[in-house]
Design an enzyme around this catalytic site. Sequence first.
Site, PDB file in Angstrom:
ATOM      1  CB  VAL A 119      -3.758  29.954 -16.548  1.00  0.00           C
ATOM      2  CG1 VAL A 119      -2.702  28.916 -16.884  1.00  0.00           C
ATOM      3  CG2 VAL A 119      -5.136  29.481 -16.993  1.00  0.00           C
ATOM      4  CE  LYS A 179     -10.223  24.557 -25.242  1.00  0.00           C
ATOM      5  NZ  LYS A 179     -11.211  24.475 -24.163  1.00  0.00           N
TER       6      LYS A 179
HETATM    7  P1  NAP Z   1      -7.679  35.579 -16.931  1.00  0.00           P
HETATM    8  O1  NAP Z   1      -7.917  35.027 -15.592  1.00  0.00           O
HETATM    9  O2  NAP Z   1      -8.660  36.507 -17.527  1.00  0.00           O
HETATM   10  O3  NAP Z   1      -6.226  36.291 -16.901  1.00  0.00           O
HETATM   11  C1  NAP Z   1      -5.761  37.088 -17.949  1.00  0.00           C
HETATM   12  C2  NAP Z   1      -4.519  37.809 -17.472  1.00  0.00           C
HETATM   13  O4  NAP Z   1      -4.016  38.577 -18.554  1.00  0.00           O
HETATM   14  C3  NAP Z   1      -4.773  38.783 -16.314  1.00  0.00           C
HETATM   15  O5  NAP Z   1      -3.762  38.646 -15.355  1.00  0.00           O
HETATM   16  C4  NAP Z   1      -4.700  40.158 -16.969  1.00  0.00           C
HETATM   17  O6  NAP Z   1      -4.192  41.166 -16.123  1.00  0.00           O
HETATM   18  C5  NAP Z   1      -3.710  39.887 -18.086  1.00  0.00           C
HETATM   19  N1  NAP Z   1      -3.874  40.842 -19.182  1.00  0.00           N
HETATM   20  C6  NAP Z   1      -4.980  41.121 -19.894  1.00  0.00           C
HETATM   21  N2  NAP Z   1      -4.715  42.075 -20.811  1.00  0.00           N
HETATM   22  C7  NAP Z   1      -3.407  42.404 -20.654  1.00  0.00           C
HETATM   23  C8  NAP Z   1      -2.545  43.336 -21.282  1.00  0.00           C
HETATM   24  N3  NAP Z   1      -2.971  44.122 -22.273  1.00  0.00           N
HETATM   25  N4  NAP Z   1      -1.264  43.420 -20.850  1.00  0.00           N
HETATM   26  C9  NAP Z   1      -0.819  42.619 -19.846  1.00  0.00           C
HETATM   27  N5  NAP Z   1      -1.590  41.706 -19.216  1.00  0.00           N
HETATM   28  C10 NAP Z   1      -2.873  41.614 -19.619  1.00  0.00           C
HETATM   29  O7  NAP Z   1      -7.464  34.422 -18.003  1.00  0.00           O
HETATM   30  P2  NAP Z   1      -7.071  32.895 -17.747  1.00  0.00           P
HETATM   31  O8  NAP Z   1      -8.305  32.122 -17.437  1.00  0.00           O
HETATM   32  O9  NAP Z   1      -5.916  32.815 -16.820  1.00  0.00           O
HETATM   33  O10 NAP Z   1      -6.656  32.443 -19.235  1.00  0.00           O
HETATM   34  C11 NAP Z   1      -5.416  32.808 -19.788  1.00  0.00           C
HETATM   35  C12 NAP Z   1      -5.223  32.063 -21.106  1.00  0.00           C
HETATM   36  O11 NAP Z   1      -5.268  30.665 -20.866  1.00  0.00           O
HETATM   37  C13 NAP Z   1      -6.307  32.331 -22.166  1.00  0.00           C
HETATM   38  O12 NAP Z   1      -5.736  32.238 -23.442  1.00  0.00           O
HETATM   39  C14 NAP Z   1      -7.263  31.161 -21.961  1.00  0.00           C
HETATM   40  O13 NAP Z   1      -8.013  30.860 -23.127  1.00  0.00           O
HETATM   41  C15 NAP Z   1      -6.276  30.069 -21.653  1.00  0.00           C
HETATM   42  N6  NAP Z   1      -6.831  28.931 -20.923  1.00  0.00           N
HETATM   43  C16 NAP Z   1      -7.534  29.145 -19.782  1.00  0.00           C
HETATM   44  C17 NAP Z   1      -8.014  28.060 -19.073  1.00  0.00           C
HETATM   45  C18 NAP Z   1      -8.823  28.215 -17.828  1.00  0.00           C
HETATM   46  O14 NAP Z   1      -9.362  27.203 -17.351  1.00  0.00           O
HETATM   47  N7  NAP Z   1      -8.932  29.416 -17.249  1.00  0.00           N
HETATM   48  C19 NAP Z   1      -7.764  26.758 -19.555  1.00  0.00           C
HETATM   49  C20 NAP Z   1      -7.018  26.588 -20.722  1.00  0.00           C
HETATM   50  C21 NAP Z   1      -6.548  27.686 -21.400  1.00  0.00           C
HETATM   51  P3  NAP Z   1      -4.949  41.643 -14.781  1.00  0.00           P
HETATM   52  O15 NAP Z   1      -4.961  40.451 -13.873  1.00  0.00           O
HETATM   53  O16 NAP Z   1      -4.117  42.743 -14.256  1.00  0.00           O
HETATM   54  O17 NAP Z   1      -6.326  42.056 -15.221  1.00  0.00           O
HETATM   55  N1  HSE Z   2     -13.018  28.113 -21.118  1.00  0.00           N
HETATM   56  C1  HSE Z   2     -12.324  26.911 -21.430  1.00  0.00           C
HETATM   57  C2  HSE Z   2     -13.194  25.727 -21.045  1.00  0.00           C
HETATM   58  C3  HSE Z   2     -11.017  26.861 -20.677  1.00  0.00           C
HETATM   59  O1  HSE Z   2     -14.191  25.919 -20.357  1.00  0.00           O
HETATM   60  O2  HSE Z   2     -12.893  24.613 -21.453  1.00  0.00           O
HETATM   61  C4  HSE Z   2     -10.156  25.684 -21.068  1.00  0.00           C
HETATM   62  O3  HSE Z   2      -9.675  25.821 -22.366  1.00  0.00           O
END
Ligand code: NAP
Ligand code: HSE
Length: 440
Positions: free
Chosen positions: A15, A206
């Site tokens: 994201v 959610k």
């Molecule tokens: P992700 O791809 O796993 O990215 C997480 C990021 O956080 C990475 O850049 C990681 O760094 C960084 N991070 C982890 N631990 C850290 C720390 N201690 N200090 C600083 N940075 C740290 O996760 P994502 O899918 O983007 O999701 C992010 C958030 O959005 C979550 O809360 C998730 O539930 C929410 N969300 C995600 C989606 C989706 O479709 N993916 C949809 C809705 C909501 P590195 O890159 O260096 O490892």
């Molecule tokens: N892991 C979550 C999903 C991301 O699959 O819906 C969006 O909140």
Amino acid sequence: MQKPLKLGIAGLGTVGAELVRILHAKNNELAERCGRAIAVSGVSARDQNKERGVNLASAEWFSDPVALASSDIDVYVELIGGEGGVALESVRAALTGGRHVVTANKALLARHGVELAKIAEANGVLLNYEAAVAGGIPVIKTMRESLTGNNVTRVYGIMNGTCNYILTRMEDDEISFEKCLADAQRLGYAEADPAFDIEGNDTAHKLALLTALSFGSEIAADEIYLEGITKITTEDIRAAKDLGYRIKLLGVAQKTDSGIESRVHPTMVPLSSPIANIGGVTNAVVIEADIVGELMMTGPGAGGAATASAVLGDIADIAKSRPGHQHGPAFGRPAALLDTYKRAKMRKHLGGYFIRLTVFDKTGVMAAIATRMSEQDISLESIVQRRDGPRGDARDKAPQTIILITHETHEEAIKLALEAIEADGYLAAEAQMIRIEDMG
Ligand code: NAP
Ligand code: HSE
């Protein structure tokens, strides 16, 4: 024009990186629409050397998100994830220091949302979280702002893209659960720990937020009845289809006479219902309320672009707001005025049920099942014996599948009937029970 709005973005994964990319690509358009530029002043992630495919040259790097949250920024954007740890600490630091917060982190809000909303209110800043529920669908704004005059009676929907993607592909392409999950992870839909998706916790997080917004109650994620999709087999999916249903992982919250019934579980929905035809990563949220009637919103529920779209909307709201003209509290009413959550008991749940029994093919089995059902006053809509599996003599000896569809009844009656059938000794495997949702 006003001074640029300075963002600190923590988390540059699926994201966060997409958000930075869009902010660069749409820089001028956004400045025009918001009446001020939006600048990425600082960023934070774990690994400074990781190639992320985005230009971070003009942003200061912070190895500690808490330091970023306390730096010279207007808005702290938390895209790290996790219900505690550095995500919680940094959001607390930002709000306490008088900085607005935008987050996509439903796990954090489901656990600490009320506390964080109180800090935001005390400091006169916004806590925006549109991306935390149903990805790109603007459901939070709709509930928090547009439906303020309504009393919501039920809210339900498909709120996890990963699970809906898995169930859709298991049905359409007849591929295994494990392969579907691996594809969902590759596409950036799944949580860092995908157990949160498939065990239903993510939907529960959610739903906990939507329940608070719907009924003005405190967030109570631990009070939600929870079942994931890991026990759903291709046989269930096929049998459901033959009987005119499709299986979806639904989150449902409704007001009942004994309290709020909030539940997440695999659910049978009629094939003819709009929600049955929501496939893949798409989410759908249905809101039933006294003035507006029924609203259904659908759209992409996960993935970098859909989620970044919602995060960007929250940032733009802050960029457009002027002192004295900001939006209201995070959960639609001042956090101190949220009611205590009163949970309705699941055994009192009233609905229809799909029951799949794997039975030893003995004389009297059908009669025994019918007796146990009638002892609990359960009326059956249909009873089907399926003869799948081996052929010839082996088929006669193999356990048989019996599928029952019940009319509306209390969950307690179903539980008692299944216990009695189990005690009769006819079952060759654990009974499968899937609730049928009334679609009105
Ligand atoms: P992700 O791809 O796993 O990215 C997480 C990021 O956080 C990475 O850049 C990681 O760094 C960084 N991070 C982890 N631990 C850290 C720390 N201690 N200090 C600083 N940075 C740290 O996760 P994502 O899918 O983007 O999701 C992010 C958030 O959005 C979550 O809360 C998730 O539930 C929410 N969300 C995600 C989606 C989706 O479709 N993916 C949809 C809705 C909501 P590195 O890159 O260096 O490892
Ligand atoms: N892991 C979550 C999903 C991301 O699959 O819906 C969006 O909140």
